[in-house]
Design an enzyme around this catalytic site. Structure first.
Site, short mmCIF file in Angstrom:
data_model
loop_
_atom_site.label_atom_id
_atom_site.label_comp_id
_atom_site.label_asym_id
_atom_site.label_seq_id
_atom_site.Cartn_x
_atom_site.Cartn_y
_atom_site.Cartn_z
N HIS A 264 0.80 -1.23 0.00
CA HIS A 264 0.00 0.00 0.00
C HIS A 264 0.83 1.28 0.00
O HIS A 264 0.28 2.36 0.16
CB HIS A 264 -0.92 0.04 1.22
CG HIS A 264 -2.00 -0.98 1.22
ND1 HIS A 264 -3.26 -0.74 0.73
CD2 HIS A 264 -2.01 -2.25 1.67
CE1 HIS A 264 -4.01 -1.83 0.89
NE2 HIS A 264 -3.27 -2.76 1.46
N LYS A 448 -7.51 13.92 4.49
CA LYS A 448 -6.65 12.72 4.43
C LYS A 448 -5.65 12.82 5.57
O LYS A 448 -5.53 13.87 6.20
CB LYS A 448 -5.92 12.64 3.08
CG LYS A 448 -5.23 13.96 2.67
CD LYS A 448 -4.63 13.89 1.27
CE LYS A 448 -5.59 14.05 0.14
NZ LYS A 448 -5.91 12.80 -0.54
N ARG A 449 -4.89 11.73 5.85
CA ARG A 449 -3.84 11.82 6.87
C ARG A 449 -2.93 13.01 6.58
O ARG A 449 -2.74 13.38 5.43
CB ARG A 449 -2.98 10.55 6.85
CG ARG A 449 -3.59 9.31 7.42
CD ARG A 449 -2.61 8.14 7.38
NE ARG A 449 -2.31 7.71 6.03
CZ ARG A 449 -1.11 7.37 5.59
NH1 ARG A 449 -0.06 7.41 6.39
NH2 ARG A 449 -0.92 6.98 4.34
N LYS A 454 1.65 14.21 1.11
CA LYS A 454 0.31 14.59 0.66
C LYS A 454 0.19 16.09 0.39
O LYS A 454 -0.79 16.56 -0.16
CB LYS A 454 -0.73 14.11 1.66
CG LYS A 454 -0.81 12.58 1.74
CD LYS A 454 -1.79 12.10 2.77
CE LYS A 454 -1.78 10.61 2.97
NZ LYS A 454 -2.58 9.86 1.98
N THR A 556 -8.25 6.81 -1.85
CA THR A 556 -9.63 6.31 -1.96
C THR A 556 -10.60 7.45 -1.68
O THR A 556 -11.72 7.45 -2.17
CB THR A 556 -9.89 5.16 -0.99
OG1 THR A 556 -9.37 5.52 0.29
CG2 THR A 556 -9.24 3.87 -1.46
N LYS A 560 -14.27 8.66 -3.42
CA LYS A 560 -15.49 9.05 -2.69
C LYS A 560 -15.95 10.42 -3.15
O LYS A 560 -17.15 10.67 -3.35
CB LYS A 560 -15.22 9.06 -1.18
CG LYS A 560 -14.93 7.67 -0.62
CD LYS A 560 -14.30 7.70 0.78
CE LYS A 560 -13.64 6.34 1.06
NZ LYS A 560 -12.73 6.37 2.22
#
Ligand code: 8GP
Length: 719
Positions: A264, A448-449, A454, A556, A560
């Protein structure tokens, strides 16, 4: 897992009745939120597993999830003076009505640090339309001797309870701090309990059918390793078979045909490597078997005339490389999006791909449309049904039928639904965060985290560029816009926590400035989790997916948001690539360098030169050390954890980071341009923008986790 009450009622077809009955009694259905917290988790990896359980049960794939029943989930986040503070997340403080304790199926897990009892708690996974019930089996560790009665009688209470504490501590916290040896040892115990209890469970069930003939085990059991945390299951199964008289070679063959491994992440720091001494202190028998596997691998390489290299080895010196062990001792390795699976072959596991090309696969992630559309956006469901009928709850590809229906009237109706979801979210944000957003604003969302890759940091830079642009009259035509963040930073990740603080300070500055009032708002919600996601995602216009190409395995949240009609403002990374393929590039806002471009650039990347040459970047970055915001306290000047260090980590680099390790400055100009375009289109050309949104909804069929699960079932598990 998130909250289960609404989802379970929804899947049983009872949610609307329940809401009506509550309303008749004068009760708000939201009161149920006060008695059920989100069941614990961290980020996309765990939530993906939850979506898989939902899809498997609905698609008739017999699947059991195994995990640990942590007493406390990932911490509860609050902000104090803009800083993240952490409190224990006691998710079951009002009880846990969903779980069933199966004391009769408890197993003993033997460890050098002391044996424990692992007791399974089964959570039902309710299939849509009430056809099936699946199981999430979570192990709780308990002492084999609750209390030492003679010691208690001697009034030595702490000693009397010592064994109980030792056993229960193993599942006390999800992701305990493991910067020191004791924490690392606790992680090893967690992993070992998970795999030993689960393998004993699988063997017991198998033996009930076949006695001691293990030859059919791989035919009947498939076990998917969800990243490296459960990889010790491989040597554990071999060990348990050994105890039953199966020789190593046969047991290895059974394990290899039983297990498959999903990777992942490409982040090196997340690819686990355990010190053999540490493993020896908990589960020495596992170390013996790992060494046997390593020996087998070396013999095989010798026979093939291949070298054992650092990126093609299992045990290197005193460390065992869990991901490489997984690639070697399983029959399939997969990534979670096309691009990511390609990077595994080209880069992360290139040396393995050379020898075992047939083992490598791709399984693009997905999400369950039950929770992420049906449950969280009934208004959009009704609109879709009015045009194409139902059925998408179990066949998301049906949404394609919307495409010929997209006309002015559908666009107007879509805008009305979006507005309703924005009103609902604005009310919730006002209640919980005290920030007032207008539903007439464009909603730009990054949830998100919190992680450097990111690039929430890059988003923050853009907020400053936009804020200064508004104040200085350079962005006259920019429509009113709200920027919404949700993210937790790992408690020990100082730089990530500094980013949260910085964004909160930017929010304070922007939200209290009368000059920009009504034009720009910034809000960082506290304690982002599934329940927040269910409210934020349906209200979003713009979905920020802005990692440098090649770093986000899949994402993911991006799916969504797409399903709920947000356009992607993103790089060609992870599943963004496939989202763009499905919906059409003209319906997303893609920016930034590609993987190839970044690879070519790496050697002589000079972020300082960009900083010197670009006044907007300089101005925004300088707010980190020019006194615009109060510096974070409790750190030495310029130390990691301060705002100033965020700037130096970009310009000078830090520890193992090269300067601007995640190419923020490189991508920033194209990011800002694409972002301003997206906001302008959304606010100033709402109907044309709604077409893009609807094309996203209509094209999201591929991203149902029903599709993903069917692929795993057919192409890996053979069920
Ligand atoms: C996450 C990835 O970051 C995300 O892109 C992906 O969508 C998600 O997994 C599901 O596949 N990965 C992790 O959370 C992760 O690798 N955690 C490491 C500790 C194993």
């Amino acid at each position: 897992m998130g909250r289960l009450i609404y989802n379970n009622l929804y899947c049983m077809g009872l949610l609307e009745d329940a809401k009506r009955l509550l309303a008749e009694k004068g009760a708000d259905p939201a009161i149920l939120e006060d008695i059920e917290d989100d069941a614990f988790g961290n980020g996309g990896l765990g939530r993906l597993a939850a979506c898989f359980l939902d899809s498997a049960v609905t698609c008739n794939v017999p699947l059991t999830g195994y995990g640990l029943r942590f007493k406390y989930g990932l911490f509860k986040q609050t902000f104090v003076g803009g800083r993240q503070t952490e409190e224990p997340d006691d998710w079951s403080r009002w009880g846990d009505p969903w779980s069933i304790r199966r004391a009769e199926e408890a197993v003993v897990v033997r460890m050098k640090t002391g044996d424990v009892l692992a007791v399974p708690y089964d959570m039902p996974v309710v299939g849509y339309g009430m056809k099936n019930i699946g199981t999430l089996r979570l192990w709780q560790t308990e002492s084999l001797h609750e209390v030492d009665f003679p010691l208690f009688n001697d009034q030595k209470y702490a000693q009397a309870a010592a064994d109980k504490n030792r056993a229960e501590d193993i599942v006390k916290f999800l992701y305990p701090n493991d910067t020191m040896r004791a924490g690392k040892q606790l992680r090893v115990k967690q992993q070992y309990v998970l795999v030993s209890a689960s393998m004993q469970d699988l063997l017991r069930k198998y033996e009930q059918r076949h006695g001691s003939d293990y030859s059919l085990f791989p035919e009947e059991v498939a076990a998917q390793l969800n990243d490296t945390h459960p990889v010790m299951a491989i040597p554990e199964l071999i060990r348990l078979l050994g105890l039953r008289g199966v020789d190593f070679e046969t047991a290895f063959g059974i394990a290899q045909r039983t297990f498959a491994y999903t990777n992942h992440t490409v982040m090196q720091e997340a690819l686990e490597k355990w010190d053999l001494g540490l493993l020896n202190s908990v589960c020495p028998d596992i170390v013996v078997i790992m060494k046997q596997i390593d020996r087998r691998f070396r013999d095989e390489m010798k026979a093939l005339g291949k070298e054992v290299l650092p990126d093609r080895c299992i045990i290197e010196g005193r460390r065992v490389h869990m991901a490489q062990l997984a690639v070697y001792a399983t029959h399939a390795t997969n990534g979670v999006a096309e691009l990511h699976s390609q990077i595994l072959k080209d880069d992360v596991f290139a040396k393995w791909y050379e020898i075992y090309p047939d083992r490598f696969q791709n399984k693009t992630n997905g999400i369950t449309q039950r929770r992420w559309l049906g449950l969280c956006n009934p208004e959009l469901c009704r609109l879709i049904e009015s045009r194409i009928g139902g059925g998408f709850e179990t066949d998301l590809e049906r949404l394609k039928r919307l495409i010929p229906e997209i006309d002015d009237s559908l666009c107007r109706d879509f805008i009305a639904v979006k507005r309703m979801k924005k009103e609902q979210l604005a009310a919730e944000i006002e209640k919980r965060e005290g920030v007032v957003l207008s539903p007439d604003m464009v909603f730009d969302v990054q949830v998100k985290r919190l992680h450097e890759y990111k690039r929430q940091f890059m988003n923050a830079l853009s907020l400053l560029a936009i804020y200064f642009g508004l104040k200085e009259g350079r962005l006259k035509d920019l429509p009113p816009v709200a920027f919404i963040f949700g993210a937790k930073a790992a408690p020990g990740y100082r730089r990530a926590k500094a980013v949260i603080y910085w964004i909160n300070k930017i929010a304070e500055m922007v939200n209290s400035d009368p000059e920009t009032a009504g034009r720009m708002k910034v809000v960082f919600v506290q304690n982002y989790n599934c329940s927040w996601a269910e409210k934020i995602i349906p209200a979003a216009d713009i979905s920020e997916q802005i990692s440098p190409a090649g770093t986000e395995a899949s994402g993911t949240g991006n799916m969504k948001l797409m399903l709920n009609g947000a356009v992607t403002l993103g790089t060609f990374d992870g599943a963004n690539v496939e989202i763009t393929e499905e919906a059409g590039r003209e319906n997303e806002y893609i920016f930034g360098a590609t993987v190839e471009e970044l690879n070519a650039l790496k050697a002589d990347y000079d972020p300082k030169a960009i900083y010197e040459a670009n006044p907007a970047i300089r101005r925004a970055l300088d707010t980190l050390d020019d006194g615009t915001f109060p510096e974070l306290e409790g750190f030495a000047p310029g130390a990691e954890g301060t705002l100033a260090e965020l700037k130096t980590s970009i310009l000078e680099g830090a520890s193992w980071h090269t300067p601007d390790h995640y190419f923020v400055l490189q991508d920033f100009p194209s990011y800002l341009k694409a972002k301003l375009q997206a906001i302008t289109d959304a606010g100033n050309h709402p109907e044309a923008f709604a077409r893009k949104c609807l094309m996203n909804v209509a094209s999201s069929g591929k991203f149902s986790s029903d599709r993903t699960i069917r692929q795993y079932a057919k192409e890996i598990w053979n069920v």
